[in-house]
Scaffold this motif. Structure first.
Motif, PDB file in Angstrom:
ATOM      1  N   GLU A  48       0.836  -1.212   0.000  1.00  0.00           N
ATOM      2  CA  GLU A  48       0.000   0.000   0.000  1.00  0.00           C
ATOM      3  C   GLU A  48       0.870   1.261   0.000  1.00  0.00           C
ATOM      4  O   GLU A  48       0.505   2.289  -0.583  1.00  0.00           O
ATOM      5  N   ALA A  49       2.032   1.171   0.670  1.00  0.00           N
ATOM      6  CA  ALA A  49       2.926   2.328   0.747  1.00  0.00           C
ATOM      7  C   ALA A  49       3.529   2.620  -0.620  1.00  0.00           C
ATOM      8  O   ALA A  49       3.576   3.767  -1.069  1.00  0.00           O
ATOM      9  N   LEU A  50       3.983   1.564  -1.299  1.00  0.00           N
ATOM     10  CA  LEU A  50       4.597   1.766  -2.618  1.00  0.00           C
ATOM     11  C   LEU A  50       3.555   2.296  -3.609  1.00  0.00           C
ATOM     12  O   LEU A  50       3.837   3.204  -4.391  1.00  0.00           O
ATOM     13  N   VAL A  51       2.346   1.756  -3.559  1.00  0.00           N
ATOM     14  CA  VAL A  51       1.277   2.198  -4.461  1.00  0.00           C
ATOM     15  C   VAL A  51       0.944   3.671  -4.203  1.00  0.00           C
ATOM     16  O   VAL A  51       0.866   4.481  -5.131  1.00  0.00           O
ATOM     17  N   ASN A  52       0.768   4.037  -2.949  1.00  0.00           N
ATOM     18  CA  ASN A  52       0.438   5.423  -2.591  1.00  0.00           C
ATOM     19  C   ASN A  52       1.563   6.370  -3.047  1.00  0.00           C
ATOM     20  O   ASN A  52       1.314   7.425  -3.631  1.00  0.00           O
ATOM     21  N   PHE A  53       2.800   5.943  -2.821  1.00  0.00           N
ATOM     22  CA  PHE A  53       3.969   6.750  -3.204  1.00  0.00           C
ATOM     23  C   PHE A  53       4.041   6.921  -4.723  1.00  0.00           C
ATOM     24  O   PHE A  53       4.237   8.022  -5.233  1.00  0.00           O
ATOM     25  N   LEU A  54       3.874   5.811  -5.461  1.00  0.00           N
ATOM     26  CA  LEU A  54       3.974   5.877  -6.926  1.00  0.00           C
ATOM     27  C   LEU A  54       2.850   6.711  -7.535  1.00  0.00           C
ATOM     28  O   LEU A  54       3.052   7.391  -8.537  1.00  0.00           O
ATOM     29  N   ALA A  55       1.667   6.652  -6.929  1.00  0.00           N
ATOM     30  CA  ALA A  55       0.546   7.435  -7.454  1.00  0.00           C
ATOM     31  C   ALA A  55       0.919   8.918  -7.455  1.00  0.00           C
ATOM     32  O   ALA A  55       0.604   9.653  -8.396  1.00  0.00           O
ATOM     33  N   TYR A  56       1.637   9.347  -6.410  1.00  0.00           N
ATOM     34  CA  TYR A  56       2.010  10.761  -6.277  1.00  0.00           C
ATOM     35  C   TYR A  56       3.287  11.105  -7.049  1.00  0.00           C
ATOM     36  O   TYR A  56       3.738  12.240  -7.025  1.00  0.00           O
ATOM     37  N   LEU A  57       3.862  10.133  -7.715  1.00  0.00           N
ATOM     38  CA  LEU A  57       5.094  10.370  -8.473  1.00  0.00           C
ATOM     39  C   LEU A  57       4.710  10.798  -9.891  1.00  0.00           C
ATOM     40  O   LEU A  57       4.791  10.027 -10.839  1.00  0.00           O
ATOM     41  N   GLY A  58       4.219  12.039 -10.004  1.00  0.00           N
ATOM     42  CA  GLY A  58       3.795  12.518 -11.323  1.00  0.00           C
ATOM     43  C   GLY A  58       2.327  12.883 -11.378  1.00  0.00           C
ATOM     44  O   GLY A  58       1.809  13.232 -12.437  1.00  0.00           O
ATOM     45  N   TRP A  59       1.641  12.789 -10.248  1.00  0.00           N
ATOM     46  CA  TRP A  59       0.211  13.143 -10.193  1.00  0.00           C
ATOM     47  C   TRP A  59      -0.082  13.667  -8.795  1.00  0.00           C
ATOM     48  O   TRP A  59       0.624  13.319  -7.847  1.00  0.00           O
ATOM     49  N   SER A  60      -1.106  14.508  -8.662  1.00  0.00           N
ATOM     50  CA  SER A  60      -1.584  14.837  -7.320  1.00  0.00           C
ATOM     51  C   SER A  60      -3.058  15.164  -7.406  1.00  0.00           C
ATOM     52  O   SER A  60      -3.544  15.577  -8.461  1.00  0.00           O
ATOM     53  N   PRO A  61      -3.798  14.982  -6.306  1.00  0.00           N
ATOM     54  CA  PRO A  61      -5.244  15.214  -6.348  1.00  0.00           C
ATOM     55  C   PRO A  61      -5.622  16.687  -6.292  1.00  0.00           C
ATOM     56  O   PRO A  61      -6.791  17.026  -6.367  1.00  0.00           O
ATOM     57  N   GLY A  62      -4.606  17.563  -6.157  1.00  0.00           N
ATOM     58  CA  GLY A  62      -4.916  18.985  -6.173  1.00  0.00           C
ATOM     59  C   GLY A  62      -5.213  19.571  -4.802  1.00  0.00           C
ATOM     60  O   GLY A  62      -5.606  20.716  -4.676  1.00  0.00           O
ATOM     61  N   ASP A  63      -5.058  18.765  -3.755  1.00  0.00           N
ATOM     62  CA  ASP A  63      -5.196  19.306  -2.398  1.00  0.00           C
ATOM     63  C   ASP A  63      -3.973  18.867  -1.583  1.00  0.00           C
ATOM     64  O   ASP A  63      -3.011  18.379  -2.142  1.00  0.00           O
ATOM     65  N   ASP A  85      -5.844  14.752 -16.307  1.00  0.00           N
ATOM     66  CA  ASP A  85      -5.522  16.185 -16.400  1.00  0.00           C
ATOM     67  C   ASP A  85      -4.729  16.679 -15.192  1.00  0.00           C
ATOM     68  O   ASP A  85      -4.240  17.806 -15.204  1.00  0.00           O
ATOM     69  N   ARG A  86      -4.587  15.836 -14.162  1.00  0.00           N
ATOM     70  CA  ARG A  86      -3.773  16.245 -13.019  1.00  0.00           C
ATOM     71  C   ARG A  86      -2.385  15.571 -13.028  1.00  0.00           C
ATOM     72  O   ARG A  86      -1.634  15.643 -12.053  1.00  0.00           O
ATOM     73  N   VAL A  87      -2.080  14.885 -14.120  1.00  0.00           N
ATOM     74  CA  VAL A  87      -0.736  14.296 -14.256  1.00  0.00           C
ATOM     75  C   VAL A  87       0.214  15.411 -14.689  1.00  0.00           C
ATOM     76  O   VAL A  87      -0.118  16.204 -15.567  1.00  0.00           O
ATOM     77  N   SER A  88       1.389  15.487 -14.055  1.00  0.00           N
ATOM     78  CA  SER A  88       2.296  16.596 -14.380  1.00  0.00           C
ATOM     79  C   SER A  88       3.058  16.318 -15.675  1.00  0.00           C
ATOM     80  O   SER A  88       3.281  15.164 -16.045  1.00  0.00           O
ATOM     81  N   LYS A  89       3.453  17.402 -16.342  1.00  0.00           N
ATOM     82  CA  LYS A  89       4.229  17.252 -17.589  1.00  0.00           C
ATOM     83  C   LYS A  89       5.704  17.042 -17.271  1.00  0.00           C
ATOM     84  O   LYS A  89       6.406  16.323 -17.945  1.00  0.00           O
ATOM     85  N   GLY A  90       6.166  17.733 -16.217  1.00  0.00           N
ATOM     86  CA  GLY A  90       7.596  17.659 -15.874  1.00  0.00           C
ATOM     87  C   GLY A  90       7.933  16.370 -15.153  1.00  0.00           C
ATOM     88  O   GLY A  90       7.055  15.702 -14.602  1.00  0.00           O
ATOM     89  N   GLY A  91       9.217  16.035 -15.144  1.00  0.00           N
ATOM     90  CA  GLY A  91       9.663  14.803 -14.483  1.00  0.00           C
ATOM     91  C   GLY A  91       9.369  14.815 -12.988  1.00  0.00           C
ATOM     92  O   GLY A  91       9.247  15.872 -12.374  1.00  0.00           O
ATOM     93  N   ALA A  92       9.227  13.634 -12.412  1.00  0.00           N
ATOM     94  CA  ALA A  92       8.911  13.503 -10.987  1.00  0.00           C
ATOM     95  C   ALA A  92      10.117  12.898 -10.271  1.00  0.00           C
ATOM     96  O   ALA A  92      10.607  11.846 -10.679  1.00  0.00           O
ATOM     97  N   VAL A  93      10.580  13.565  -9.222  1.00  0.00           N
ATOM     98  CA  VAL A  93      11.783  13.090  -8.521  1.00  0.00           C
ATOM     99  C   VAL A  93      11.433  11.975  -7.531  1.00  0.00           C
ATOM    100  O   VAL A  93      10.509  12.099  -6.737  1.00  0.00           O
ATOM    101  N   PHE A  94      12.170  10.890  -7.610  1.00  0.00           N
ATOM    102  CA  PHE A  94      11.970   9.743  -6.729  1.00  0.00           C
ATOM    103  C   PHE A  94      12.588  10.063  -5.369  1.00  0.00           C
ATOM    104  O   PHE A  94      13.808  10.037  -5.210  1.00  0.00           O
ATOM    105  N   ASP A  95      11.733  10.370  -4.393  1.00  0.00           N
ATOM    106  CA  ASP A  95      12.209  10.748  -3.063  1.00  0.00           C
ATOM    107  C   ASP A  95      12.099   9.531  -2.132  1.00  0.00           C
ATOM    108  O   ASP A  95      11.036   9.226  -1.615  1.00  0.00           O
ATOM    109  N   TYR A  96      13.229   8.858  -1.938  1.00  0.00           N
ATOM    110  CA  TYR A  96      13.226   7.603  -1.174  1.00  0.00           C
ATOM    111  C   TYR A  96      12.786   7.812   0.274  1.00  0.00           C
ATOM    112  O   TYR A  96      12.090   6.987   0.849  1.00  0.00           O
ATOM    113  N   LYS A  97      13.154   8.964   0.850  1.00  0.00           N
ATOM    114  CA  LYS A  97      12.744   9.256   2.234  1.00  0.00           C
ATOM    115  C   LYS A  97      11.229   9.323   2.351  1.00  0.00           C
ATOM    116  O   LYS A  97      10.646   8.914   3.348  1.00  0.00           O
ATOM    117  N   LYS A  98      10.605   9.862   1.310  1.00  0.00           N
ATOM    118  CA  LYS A  98       9.144   9.987   1.318  1.00  0.00           C
ATOM    119  C   LYS A  98       8.510   8.587   1.256  1.00  0.00           C
ATOM    120  O   LYS A  98       7.501   8.319   1.909  1.00  0.00           O
TER     121      LYS A  98
END
Length: 494
Positions: A286-301, A318-331
């Protein structure tokens, strides 16, 4: 969403499933489920030379572990199968031939040597990236330059050939990308892509377009690296007279030090690169899935914690970002800690028991279920319950260097005073609250702070300078063990 949403995750079994591949699968899955659609798994195994044994099993296992149910795929086929491209081989040739008949593709008989000579010739004349295209095709050996009867003869005699896409010389190819908006390419920058190889196998490009059409795929959601191939695919849809699916190209996953997260970069930065590594390192799915979902997308809140089901409701392209997403291992570790804390001891116990056995420990279930809630605030991964919590089962053999530095000149004296006080306690009184009161008594008598008593006490009972809440820990260890460990520490550390 008009019409029915059908998406596909289409990996090649050329190695273990990369973390970027898992994110692509996840975005396809979230989009399908959020739109009451169908999530299709297609195995793109046309490149037999690069096929890796066990890679397909790894894909199935990774998706299952992450909780992504496949609606149609090799293991549960629907009515547009087969779901492995190698088993669809016979259907591609007719489509390649159709393009030749229409004049949108042609037979090319050039040998590898002749292709190399062409590239060398063009490099010498100052073309840094020579290709087989609208200009060079006219000086090569193909059905556009050879007399018709010679082409017929070559085909009858079974001479080797490939089928190439005839890309127009001056045309602007435009399409709308669901993530990037309108994208346009000049056709003069494209090569005459090989569609059918000399062994009769299709290339990625032909198989991809034909399969997406036949499998009624509505949205193609894939990595940014495929963006530059899309104009060739759009041309083919046009030539076949098919409606292309909607396209969405996902941002690259970037390394913390900059640039794309390559295998080499991941290794130097200590980031596991394959899904299998996360499974073996016992991350919470669940942690990896939640983390990956936010790696290039966000719900806007500002929300950050969402289950797979919630993500299905929230996700939109439409909420997927165009720019690259940094893999933050600490997160990622932060997410892992969160999901571990959420899990009750009953659920964690079987996993902790298995890890304990790997470490030659055989904990009692009741005892371990008291340790788990105590350690929850301190652990990052499930094995920490055993590795960091080993002192619950065995006296510390040595003391951590960092911890020993916290042992001061008066530590032995203070701990001796503490032992005297807890020796008087009966079984029922040996509980966290009373144990804390006794620490306070020592502090008052010797006029010191909490630290000078707590730090050496922690070192004595656990061998470490950190860990779970101290007095409940001592209560769990029991009177006899606690006193024995304090006396040993006094002896050994003086």
């Amino acid at each position: 969403m008009e019409g029915s949403v059908r998406v596909r995750f289409a990996p090649s079994p050329t190695g273990l499933l990369h973390i970027g591949g898992l994110r692509t699968a996840l975005y396809n899955y979230l989009f399908a489920k959020g739109n009451n659609g169908t999530f299709v798994l297609r195995i793109e195994d046309t490149d037999q030379a690069r096929y890796v044994e066990g890679a397909e099993e790894d894909i199935h296992r990774s998706l299952k572990w992450a909780g992504m149910e496949v609606d149609e795929g090799p293991e549960n086929p629907g009515d547009v199968g087969p779901y492995r491209q190698s088993e669809r081989k016979d259907m591609y040739e007719q489509y390649a031939e159709q393009l030749v008949e229409q004049g949108n593709a042609y037979y090319a008989f050039d040998t590898p040597e002749e292709l190399d000579q062409m590239r060398e010739r063009l490099k010498k004349s100052g073309n840094p990236s020579p290709k087989y295209d609208a200009i060079t095709r006219m000086s090569m050996k193909n059905s556009l330059t050879l007399p018709e009867e010679e082409v017929e003869r070559k085909l009858e005699e079974g001479e080797e050939y490939v089928i190439r896409l005839k890309v127009p010389r001056r045309e602007t190819i435009r399409f709308e990308d669901e993530v990037r908006g309108f994208v346009s390419f000049e056709s003069k920058g494209l090569d005459d892509q090989v569609l059918l190889k000399s062994d009769g196998m299709p290339t990625y490009h032909l198989a991809n377009v034909v399969d997406d059409h036949l499998m009624k795929i509505s949205h193609v959601i894939r990595g940014e690296e495929w963006l530059s191939s899309t104009p060739k695919h759009i041309l083919m849809y046009e030539y076949f007279g098919w409606e292309p699916p909607k396209m969405a190209h996902l941002p690259l996953i970037m390394s913390p030090s900059g640039g794309k997260l390559s295998k080499r970069k991941a290794e130097t930065e200590g980031i596991p690169i394959n899904t299998k590594d996360y499974i073996e390192q016992k991350f919470e799915p669940e942690a990896l899935v939640n983390f990956l979902a936010y790696l290039g997308w966000s719900p806007g809140d500002d929300s950050e914690i969402h289950s797979l089901e919630e993500l299905c409701d929230l996700f939109s392209l439409d909420r997927v970002s165009k720019g690259g997403a940094v893999f933050d291992y600490k997160k990622l570790i932060w997410y892992n800690e969160h999901y571990l804390r959420e899990k009750p001891a009953d659920e964690l116990w079987p996993r902790v028991q298995e890890i304990a056995k790997e470490h030659d420990l055989d904990p009692d279930e009741g005892y371990m279920k008291q340790i788990i809630p105590l350690m929850k605030e301190r652990v990052s991964k499930v094995e920490d319950f055993v590795t960091m919590g080993r002192f619950f089962f065995e006296d510390p053999e040595e003391y951590e260097d960092k911890a020993v530095k916290k042992w001061k000149d008066n530590s032995a004296e203070l701990l001796e005073a503490y032992v005297e006080k807890i020796e008087e306690l009966d079984g029922d009184d040996f509980e966290a609250k009373t144990l804390k009161d006794k620490i306070k008594e020592v502090i008052e008598e010797y006029d010191v702070g909490f630290g000078p008593v707590m730090m050496p006490l922690r070192v004595a009972v656990s061998g470490m300078g950190y860990g779970p809440d101290l007095t409940p820990t001592i209560e769990l260890l029991g009177k006899e063990t606690t006193i024995r460990r304090i006396n040993t520490a006094i002896e050994r550390l003086g």
